[in-house]
Design an enzyme around this catalytic site. Structure first.
Site, PDB file in Angstrom:
ATOM      1  N   LYS A  56      75.057  -1.604  -1.282  1.00  0.00           N
ATOM      2  CA  LYS A  56      75.193  -2.893  -1.975  1.00  0.00           C
ATOM      3  C   LYS A  56      74.491  -4.018  -1.229  1.00  0.00           C
TER       4      LYS A  56
ATOM      5  N   THR B 120      75.690  -5.715   1.501  1.00  0.00           N
ATOM      6  CA  THR B 120      76.618  -6.795   1.827  1.00  0.00           C
ATOM      7  C   THR B 120      76.093  -7.467   3.096  1.00  0.00           C
TER       8      THR B 120
ATOM      9  N   SER C  11      84.005  -2.614   7.081  1.00  0.00           N
ATOM     10  CA  SER C  11      84.339  -1.866   8.291  1.00  0.00           C
ATOM     11  C   SER C  11      84.918  -2.692   9.440  1.00  0.00           C
TER      12      SER C  11
ATOM     13  N   THR D 204      86.344  -1.777  -2.125  1.00  0.00           N
ATOM     14  CA  THR D 204      85.237  -0.876  -1.733  1.00  0.00           C
ATOM     15  C   THR D 204      85.769   0.423  -1.146  1.00  0.00           C
TER      16      THR D 204
ATOM     17  N   THR E 243      87.970   7.448   9.900  1.00  0.00           N
ATOM     18  CA  THR E 243      88.070   6.857  11.235  1.00  0.00           C
ATOM     19  C   THR E 243      89.354   7.299  11.939  1.00  0.00           C
ATOM     20  N   ASP E 244      89.329   7.291  13.248  1.00  0.00           N
ATOM     21  CA  ASP E 244      90.552   7.615  14.008  1.00  0.00           C
ATOM     22  C   ASP E 244      91.624   6.541  13.821  1.00  0.00           C
ATOM     23  N   GLU E 245      91.213   5.370  13.287  1.00  0.00           N
ATOM     24  CA  GLU E 245      92.180   4.277  13.131  1.00  0.00           C
ATOM     25  C   GLU E 245      93.271   4.614  12.125  1.00  0.00           C
TER      26      GLU E 245
ATOM     27  N   TYR F  26      92.231  -2.810   7.142  1.00  0.00           N
ATOM     28  CA  TYR F  26      91.086  -1.886   7.190  1.00  0.00           C
ATOM     29  C   TYR F  26      91.554  -0.445   7.296  1.00  0.00           C
TER      30      TYR F  26
ATOM     31  N   LYS G  87      91.257   2.792   4.650  1.00  0.00           N
ATOM     32  CA  LYS G  87      90.574   4.057   4.987  1.00  0.00           C
ATOM     33  C   LYS G  87      91.537   5.236   4.821  1.00  0.00           C
TER      34      LYS G  87
ATOM     35  N   LEU H 210      82.393  -5.280  19.040  1.00  0.00           N
ATOM     36  CA  LEU H 210      82.514  -5.574  20.473  1.00  0.00           C
ATOM     37  C   LEU H 210      81.204  -5.413  21.259  1.00  0.00           C
TER      38      LEU H 210
ATOM     39  N   ARG I 156      89.486   2.035  23.835  1.00  0.00           N
ATOM     40  CA  ARG I 156      88.755   2.674  22.745  1.00  0.00           C
ATOM     41  C   ARG I 156      88.006   3.876  23.323  1.00  0.00           C
TER      42      ARG I 156
ATOM     43  N   ASP J 233      94.914 -12.897  21.160  1.00  0.00           N
ATOM     44  CA  ASP J 233      94.787 -11.506  20.738  1.00  0.00           C
ATOM     45  C   ASP J 233      94.659 -11.385  19.221  1.00  0.00           C
TER      46      ASP J 233
ATOM     47  N   PRO K 233      95.910 -10.046  15.738  1.00  0.00           N
ATOM     48  CA  PRO K 233      97.251  -9.653  15.257  1.00  0.00           C
ATOM     49  C   PRO K 233      97.303  -8.144  14.991  1.00  0.00           C
TER      50      PRO K 233
HETATM   51  P1  NAD Z   1      78.807  -1.108   8.520  1.00  0.00           P
HETATM   52  O1  NAD Z   1      79.709  -2.229   8.158  1.00  0.00           O
HETATM   53  O2  NAD Z   1      77.782  -1.294   9.583  1.00  0.00           O
HETATM   54  O3  NAD Z   1      78.025  -0.623   7.206  1.00  0.00           O
HETATM   55  C1  NAD Z   1      78.635  -0.499   5.956  1.00  0.00           C
HETATM   56  C2  NAD Z   1      77.544  -0.398   4.890  1.00  0.00           C
HETATM   57  O4  NAD Z   1      78.180  -0.209   3.614  1.00  0.00           O
HETATM   58  C3  NAD Z   1      76.679  -1.654   4.772  1.00  0.00           C
HETATM   59  O5  NAD Z   1      75.316  -1.304   4.680  1.00  0.00           O
HETATM   60  C4  NAD Z   1      77.151  -2.293   3.468  1.00  0.00           C
HETATM   61  O6  NAD Z   1      76.132  -3.020   2.796  1.00  0.00           O
HETATM   62  C5  NAD Z   1      77.579  -1.065   2.672  1.00  0.00           C
HETATM   63  N1  NAD Z   1      78.573  -1.375   1.633  1.00  0.00           N
HETATM   64  C6  NAD Z   1      79.704  -2.119   1.769  1.00  0.00           C
HETATM   65  N2  NAD Z   1      80.336  -2.197   0.572  1.00  0.00           N
HETATM   66  C7  NAD Z   1      79.605  -1.476  -0.303  1.00  0.00           C
HETATM   67  C8  NAD Z   1      79.760  -1.156  -1.679  1.00  0.00           C
HETATM   68  N3  NAD Z   1      80.807  -1.618  -2.384  1.00  0.00           N
HETATM   69  N4  NAD Z   1      78.836  -0.365  -2.273  1.00  0.00           N
HETATM   70  C9  NAD Z   1      77.766   0.091  -1.571  1.00  0.00           C
HETATM   71  N5  NAD Z   1      77.566  -0.181  -0.265  1.00  0.00           N
HETATM   72  C10 NAD Z   1      78.480  -0.951   0.356  1.00  0.00           C
HETATM   73  O7  NAD Z   1      79.778   0.096   8.861  1.00  0.00           O
HETATM   74  P2  NAD Z   1      79.604   1.307   9.914  1.00  0.00           P
HETATM   75  O8  NAD Z   1      80.108   0.877  11.229  1.00  0.00           O
HETATM   76  O9  NAD Z   1      78.234   1.872   9.783  1.00  0.00           O
HETATM   77  O10 NAD Z   1      80.661   2.335   9.329  1.00  0.00           O
HETATM   78  C11 NAD Z   1      80.270   3.314   8.366  1.00  0.00           C
HETATM   79  C12 NAD Z   1      81.465   4.171   8.021  1.00  0.00           C
HETATM   80  O11 NAD Z   1      81.953   4.822   9.192  1.00  0.00           O
HETATM   81  C13 NAD Z   1      82.648   3.374   7.475  1.00  0.00           C
HETATM   82  O12 NAD Z   1      83.211   4.116   6.415  1.00  0.00           O
HETATM   83  C14 NAD Z   1      83.608   3.261   8.640  1.00  0.00           C
HETATM   84  O13 NAD Z   1      84.940   3.192   8.183  1.00  0.00           O
HETATM   85  C15 NAD Z   1      83.336   4.563   9.369  1.00  0.00           C
HETATM   86  N6  NAD Z   1      83.573   4.558  10.827  1.00  0.00           N
HETATM   87  C16 NAD Z   1      83.000   3.595  11.618  1.00  0.00           C
HETATM   88  C17 NAD Z   1      83.191   3.650  12.997  1.00  0.00           C
HETATM   89  C18 NAD Z   1      82.539   2.630  13.900  1.00  0.00           C
HETATM   90  O14 NAD Z   1      82.795   2.659  15.119  1.00  0.00           O
HETATM   91  N7  NAD Z   1      81.682   1.738  13.407  1.00  0.00           N
HETATM   92  C19 NAD Z   1      83.961   4.658  13.560  1.00  0.00           C
HETATM   93  C20 NAD Z   1      84.536   5.630  12.721  1.00  0.00           C
HETATM   94  C21 NAD Z   1      84.315   5.565  11.353  1.00  0.00           C
HETATM   95  P1  TYD Z   2      85.747  -3.648  17.345  1.00  0.00           P
HETATM   96  O1  TYD Z   2      84.341  -3.462  17.782  1.00  0.00           O
HETATM   97  O2  TYD Z   2      86.058  -4.712  16.342  1.00  0.00           O
HETATM   98  O3  TYD Z   2      86.265  -2.212  16.844  1.00  0.00           O
HETATM   99  P2  TYD Z   2      87.760  -1.723  16.416  1.00  0.00           P
HETATM  100  O4  TYD Z   2      88.672  -2.865  16.357  1.00  0.00           O
HETATM  101  O5  TYD Z   2      87.530  -1.116  15.063  1.00  0.00           O
HETATM  102  O6  TYD Z   2      88.145  -0.714  17.463  1.00  0.00           O
HETATM  103  O7  TYD Z   2      86.643  -3.935  18.623  1.00  0.00           O
HETATM  104  C1  TYD Z   2      86.736  -3.014  19.690  1.00  0.00           C
HETATM  105  C2  TYD Z   2      87.758  -3.531  20.668  1.00  0.00           C
HETATM  106  O8  TYD Z   2      87.275  -4.749  21.257  1.00  0.00           O
HETATM  107  C3  TYD Z   2      89.083  -3.910  20.019  1.00  0.00           C
HETATM  108  O9  TYD Z   2      90.138  -3.560  20.911  1.00  0.00           O
HETATM  109  C4  TYD Z   2      89.019  -5.400  19.842  1.00  0.00           C
HETATM  110  C5  TYD Z   2      88.167  -5.844  21.022  1.00  0.00           C
HETATM  111  N1  TYD Z   2      87.321  -7.060  20.808  1.00  0.00           N
HETATM  112  C6  TYD Z   2      87.366  -8.118  21.715  1.00  0.00           C
HETATM  113  O10 TYD Z   2      88.113  -8.085  22.723  1.00  0.00           O
HETATM  114  N2  TYD Z   2      86.566  -9.195  21.494  1.00  0.00           N
HETATM  115  C7  TYD Z   2      85.746  -9.288  20.403  1.00  0.00           C
HETATM  116  O11 TYD Z   2      85.060 -10.335  20.240  1.00  0.00           O
HETATM  117  C8  TYD Z   2      85.695  -8.190  19.494  1.00  0.00           C
HETATM  118  C9  TYD Z   2      84.796  -8.232  18.282  1.00  0.00           C
HETATM  119  C10 TYD Z   2      86.504  -7.099  19.737  1.00  0.00           C
END
Ligand code: NAD
Ligand code: TYD
Length: 339
Positions: A34, A36, A85, A100, A125-127, A153, A157, A193, A217, A275, A277
């Site tokens: 999309k 975004t 995400s 989404t 995700t592990d979350e 979030y 998921k 982060l 993490r 922190d 929430p």
């Molecule tokens: P990101 O936010 O970088 O990318 C998300 C992409 O999805 C973007 O290109 C956005 O334009 C697209 N998108 C959003 N809404 C949409 C919609 N309605 N239709 C079509 N496209 C849409 O996310 P990411 O970090 O690359 O994560 C990708 C996937 O992996 C997610 O499902 C996330 O939950 C999962 N994941 C991420 C992590 C991480 O550390 N980033 C870890 C485990 C799992």
């Molecule tokens: P993030 O990258 O948002 O991933 P997630 O919350 O999905 O694990 O954050 C990673 C960790 O870093 C999380 O414990 C929150 C912390 N964090 C900060 O301390 N400062 C920041 O500015 C951000 C974005 C995250």
């Protein structure tokens, strides 16, 4: 194989597209995204030069567009990365996460079912497992750990994962799910982060660490996640969940100090801020199942991966400068000013 990759203009999806185009040069990859705030076509510029790649701008919640694409392309498999995400944004505005992440997944599952029970992989995700206490380093998330979410979030998921399992059980759609720990690497959006700290440290800006920085993490280099998804897509058993993580637990403050030291900056840049929430304390994956069944193991150590990542941000300023100079600044102000 003709594979639909959703959300491929984002961080992990784009890395997966590049991984697959190189690993399986005979495959066709179609990306629906999309675009975004988190999606960036610049990220896919090189992929666009490959004749086996097609980009389609569309929303996964748009049933008509999604069905049209399935009819036109005749996919063999779907890998769903598309999602909202970022946990902090989900706390501010949950609704789009539900739309989404849940309804979008349902449309894709319906399409997979309608067009011949197409192989479907859900990138989760592990979350979804919630968090682990800091004083129990012996505990890890396994695939049997109950779902127990904390943020809008992770709740969205987890809902999507449950829907995937329902489509497997009820309609026989051949679904697999991967639950990976935190990724890092190229094309990571600056709100997360690691890229946020790299970019702020480069600009000698404050480094906002939530709470005491003691949250843990389990970091995985993005290419190792891509390899896991490729293995699951080809050898994973339908109806199964696979945890992905490389036993690389770090506190946030350790990660931030590592980035400071690579960039030769001063620790006085660190600012402890209010922190998040509901902030999850510790994530830690037990990857035994994917290792035993599919032979997966992480190839990049954190030491190597974090240096490669910092180097990537240093050599690709054009990629992130346009992001941090645009709408992102409004988000940054909203999220961090007066915190
Ligand atoms: P990101 O936010 O970088 O990318 C998300 C992409 O999805 C973007 O290109 C956005 O334009 C697209 N998108 C959003 N809404 C949409 C919609 N309605 N239709 C079509 N496209 C849409 O996310 P990411 O970090 O690359 O994560 C990708 C996937 O992996 C997610 O499902 C996330 O939950 C999962 N994941 C991420 C992590 C991480 O550390 N980033 C870890 C485990 C799992
Ligand atoms: P993030 O990258 O948002 O991933 P997630 O919350 O999905 O694990 O954050 C990673 C960790 O870093 C999380 O414990 C929150 C912390 N964090 C900060 O301390 N400062 C920041 O500015 C951000 C974005 C995250």
């Amino acid at each position: 194989m003709n594979i639909l990759v959703t959300g491929g203009a984002g961080f992990i999806g784009s890395n997966f597209i590049y991984y697959m185009l190189q690993k399986h040069p005979q495959y066709r990859i179609v990306c629906i995204d999309k675009l975004t705030y988190a999606g960036n076509l610049e990220t896919l510029r090189k992929a666009m030069e490959n004749e086996n790649f097609r980009f389609f701008k569309g929303d996964i919640t748009d049933r008509k567009a999604v069905y049209g694409l399935f009819e036109e392309e005749g996919f063999d498999a779907v890998v769903n990365f598309a999602a909202e995400s970022h946990v902090d944004r989900s706390i501010e505005e949950p609704e789009v996460f539900l739309r989404t992440n849940i309804l979008g997944t349902q449309v894709l599952l319906d399409a997979a079912k309608k067009y011949g029970n197409i192989r479907y992989h859900q990138v989760s995700t592990d979350e979804v497992y919630g968090d682990l206490p800091l004083d129990r380093p012996d505990l890890f998330f396994t695939e049997e750990t109950p779902i127990h979410t904390s943020s809008p979030y992770s709740a969205s998921k987890a809902s999507a994962d449950l829907l995937c399992m329902a489509y497997y059980r009820t309609y026989g759609v051949p679904v697999t799910i991967s639950r990976c720990s935190n990724n890092y690497g190229p094309y990571h959006f600056p709100e997360k982060l690691i890229p946020l700290m790299i970019i702020n440290a480069l600009h000698k800006k404050e480094l906002p660490v939530y709470g005491e920085g003691l949250n843990v993490r389990d970091w995985l280099y993005v290419e190792d996640h891509c390899k896991a998804i490729d293995l699951i897509l080809h050898g994973g058993r339908p109806g199964e969940v696979y945890n992905v993580g490389g036993h690389n637990e770090k506190t946030n403050i350790e990660v931030v100090k590592k980035i400071i030291s690579i960039l030769g900056r001063d620790e006085s840049l660190i600012k402890y801020v209010t922190d998040r929430p509901g902030h999850d304390m510790r994530y830690a994956i037990d990857p035994t199942k994917i290792t035993n069944e599919l032979g997966w193991y992480p190839e990049t150590t954190f030491e190597e991966g974090i240096k490669k990542t910092v180097d990537w941000y240093l050599s690709n300023k054009h990629w992130w400068e346009s992001i941090v100079n645009g709408e992102y600044m409004n988000y940054y102000e909203r999220m961090y000013s007066g915190r």
